[in-house]
Design a protein around this motif. Structure first.
Motif, PDB file in Angstrom:
ATOM      1  N   ARG A 114      27.227  43.228  25.067  1.00 44.57           N
ATOM      2  CA  ARG A 114      27.397  44.348  26.295  1.00 44.57           C
ATOM      3  C   ARG A 114      27.802  45.454  25.713  1.00 44.57           C
ATOM      4  O   ARG A 114      28.490  45.515  24.577  1.00 44.57           O
ATOM      5  CB  ARG A 114      28.479  43.485  27.111  1.00 44.57           C
ATOM      6  N   PHE A 117      31.625  47.058  29.357  1.00 44.93           N
ATOM      7  CA  PHE A 117      31.306  46.288  30.174  1.00 44.93           C
ATOM      8  C   PHE A 117      32.547  45.435  31.083  1.00 44.93           C
ATOM      9  O   PHE A 117      32.317  45.434  32.319  1.00 44.93           O
ATOM     10  CB  PHE A 117      30.900  45.090  29.568  1.00 44.93           C
ATOM     11  N   TYR A 118      33.595  45.401  30.646  1.00 45.65           N
ATOM     12  CA  TYR A 118      34.714  44.734  31.466  1.00 45.65           C
ATOM     13  C   TYR A 118      35.374  45.584  32.682  1.00 45.65           C
ATOM     14  O   TYR A 118      35.380  45.300  33.700  1.00 45.65           O
ATOM     15  CB  TYR A 118      36.023  44.365  30.380  1.00 45.65           C
ATOM     16  N   VAL A 139      33.571  48.051  33.946  1.00 46.95           N
ATOM     17  CA  VAL A 139      32.240  48.020  34.991  1.00 46.95           C
ATOM     18  C   VAL A 139      32.496  46.806  35.845  1.00 46.95           C
ATOM     19  O   VAL A 139      32.342  46.961  37.221  1.00 46.95           O
ATOM     20  CB  VAL A 139      31.135  48.428  34.303  1.00 46.95           C
ATOM     21  N   GLU A 140      32.398  45.681  35.442  1.00 39.56           N
ATOM     22  CA  GLU A 140      32.476  44.529  36.039  1.00 39.56           C
ATOM     23  C   GLU A 140      33.803  44.224  36.703  1.00 39.56           C
ATOM     24  O   GLU A 140      33.632  43.752  37.990  1.00 39.56           O
ATOM     25  CB  GLU A 140      32.261  43.170  35.161  1.00 39.56           C
ATOM     26  N   ARG A 182      33.373  46.713  40.023  1.00 38.90           N
ATOM     27  CA  ARG A 182      32.450  46.016  40.892  1.00 38.90           C
ATOM     28  C   ARG A 182      32.901  44.903  41.765  1.00 38.90           C
ATOM     29  O   ARG A 182      32.785  44.571  42.953  1.00 38.90           O
ATOM     30  CB  ARG A 182      31.120  45.507  40.110  1.00 38.90           C
ATOM     31  N   GLU A 183      33.610  43.973  41.120  1.00 36.24           N
ATOM     32  CA  GLU A 183      34.306  42.889  41.703  1.00 36.24           C
ATOM     33  C   GLU A 183      35.356  43.267  42.797  1.00 36.24           C
ATOM     34  O   GLU A 183      35.439  42.620  43.869  1.00 36.24           O
ATOM     35  CB  GLU A 183      34.825  41.818  40.799  1.00 36.24           C
ATOM     36  N   LEU A 208      32.661  38.049  30.842  1.00 37.88           N
ATOM     37  CA  LEU A 208      33.680  38.278  32.040  1.00 37.88           C
ATOM     38  C   LEU A 208      35.071  37.522  32.093  1.00 37.88           C
ATOM     39  O   LEU A 208      35.858  37.917  32.022  1.00 37.88           O
ATOM     40  CB  LEU A 208      33.015  38.393  33.531  1.00 37.88           C
ATOM     41  N   TYR A 237      23.223  35.051  32.090  1.00 37.77           N
ATOM     42  CA  TYR A 237      24.429  34.393  31.793  1.00 37.77           C
ATOM     43  C   TYR A 237      24.024  32.815  31.848  1.00 37.77           C
ATOM     44  O   TYR A 237      23.690  32.178  32.719  1.00 37.77           O
ATOM     45  CB  TYR A 237      25.429  34.612  32.781  1.00 37.77           C
TER      46      TYR A 237
END
Length: 282
Positions: free
Chosen positions: A33, A37-38, A40-41, A44-45, A96, A202
């Motif tokens: 990634r 990555f962390y 952005v995720e 989003r969450e 994640l 995943y």
């Protein structure tokens, strides 16, 4: 115990294989990634659960109080999140759930916002010499407003699911293993599970459930080979693939979506032709 029993091999595996190699090389292409990555995720969450603004405002309060007053607890909250997230972001392999131990400080930051507002309400009500009951009503109102404007919808969607037991992958897996057991009993080679999960998908939950069901993973496939696996008598076998790729396949070959029994499993479909027909639903 493991160190005494296995000696240096234990430390080589736990540190060398599971830490150094996992973060310095790509053990699985699906885990590679970008550096952000962390971040952005998590963005989003939190946006999806409508808690982003709570965490952002609470985090700002923590930063301001820590800088202005040297608040020790605030420093710990900031370091708990920023330091490990930055370190694991340097690694090449990212999932994640690696970030889960560092999410609680975000919740604490959101809690700081509530605590600050609650304290402000107490001071205002005390300045106006309001009755204790009225002060408590005001504090409860602030809490309810924050909840309604924040994660209430996420809670409303999540709580009913906690009472529902859905074991679709386990049920399909157990059925497939029974079919394979019948094949072995009849002297036939057990039918393998054709798995198409390209890099970026995943794979952990699928592998966990279906690893003993003839797991045969491929990173490429073609329409003709898939049609053979689904339709040709004697060559049929179960197929696990992303739902989007299956729908694209149906569109290309003008095939009816219900022509093969299937089970929807997370973001994939488990196609169950031939001997596996009874393991899924149309």
């Amino acid at each position: 115990y493991q160190s005494v029993r296995m000696g240096s091999e234990f430390w080589f595996i736990i540190l060398g294989e599971h830490v150094f190699k996992r973060f310095s090389t790509g053990l699985d292409p699906a885990h590679l990634r970008p550096w952000n990555f962390y971040f952005v995720e998590l963005y989003r969450e939190m946006s999806r659960s409508r808690t982003l603004w709570l965490v952002a405002l609470g985090g700002l309060l923590v930063v301001v109080r820590t800088v202005r007053k040297g608040w020790l607890e605030g420093s710990l909250i900031l370091l708990w999140f920023a330091l490990p997230i930055s370190l694991i972001s340097l690694g090449s392999s990212k999932l994640l759930h690696y970030a889960y131990p560092f999410v609680p400080p975000l919740a604490l930051a959101a809690g700081c916002l509530f605590a600050w507002l609650d304290r402000a309400v107490v001071e205002v009500m005390a300045g106006r010499r309001a009755a204790p009951a009225l002060a408590w009503m005001a504090r409860a109102a602030v809490a309810l407003v924050l909840l309604a404007a924040g994660p209430a919808e996420a809670y409303r969607a999540t709580f009913p699911k906690l009472l529902v037991e859905n074991r679709r992958m386990r049920t399909a897996r157990d059925c497939m293993q029974r079919v394979r057991a019948f094949e072995r009993r009849d002297g036939l080679p057990p039918t393998s599970l054709f798995v198409y999960l390209p890099p970026g998908v995943y794979q952990h939950p699928y592998y966990y459930y279906f690893r003993n069901a003839g797991w045969d993973r491929h990173e490429t496939w073609n329409d003709e080979a898939l049609a053979i696996a689904l339709d040709l008598q004697g060559e049929q076998r179960a197929v696990l693939m992303p739902r989007r790729d299956y729908l694209a396949f149906l569109s290309r070959v003008h095939r009816w979506i219900g022509s093969t029994p299937k089970a929807d499993v997370l973001d994939a479909v488990l196609l169950l032709p031939g001997p596996f027909t009874g393991c899924g639903s149309h």
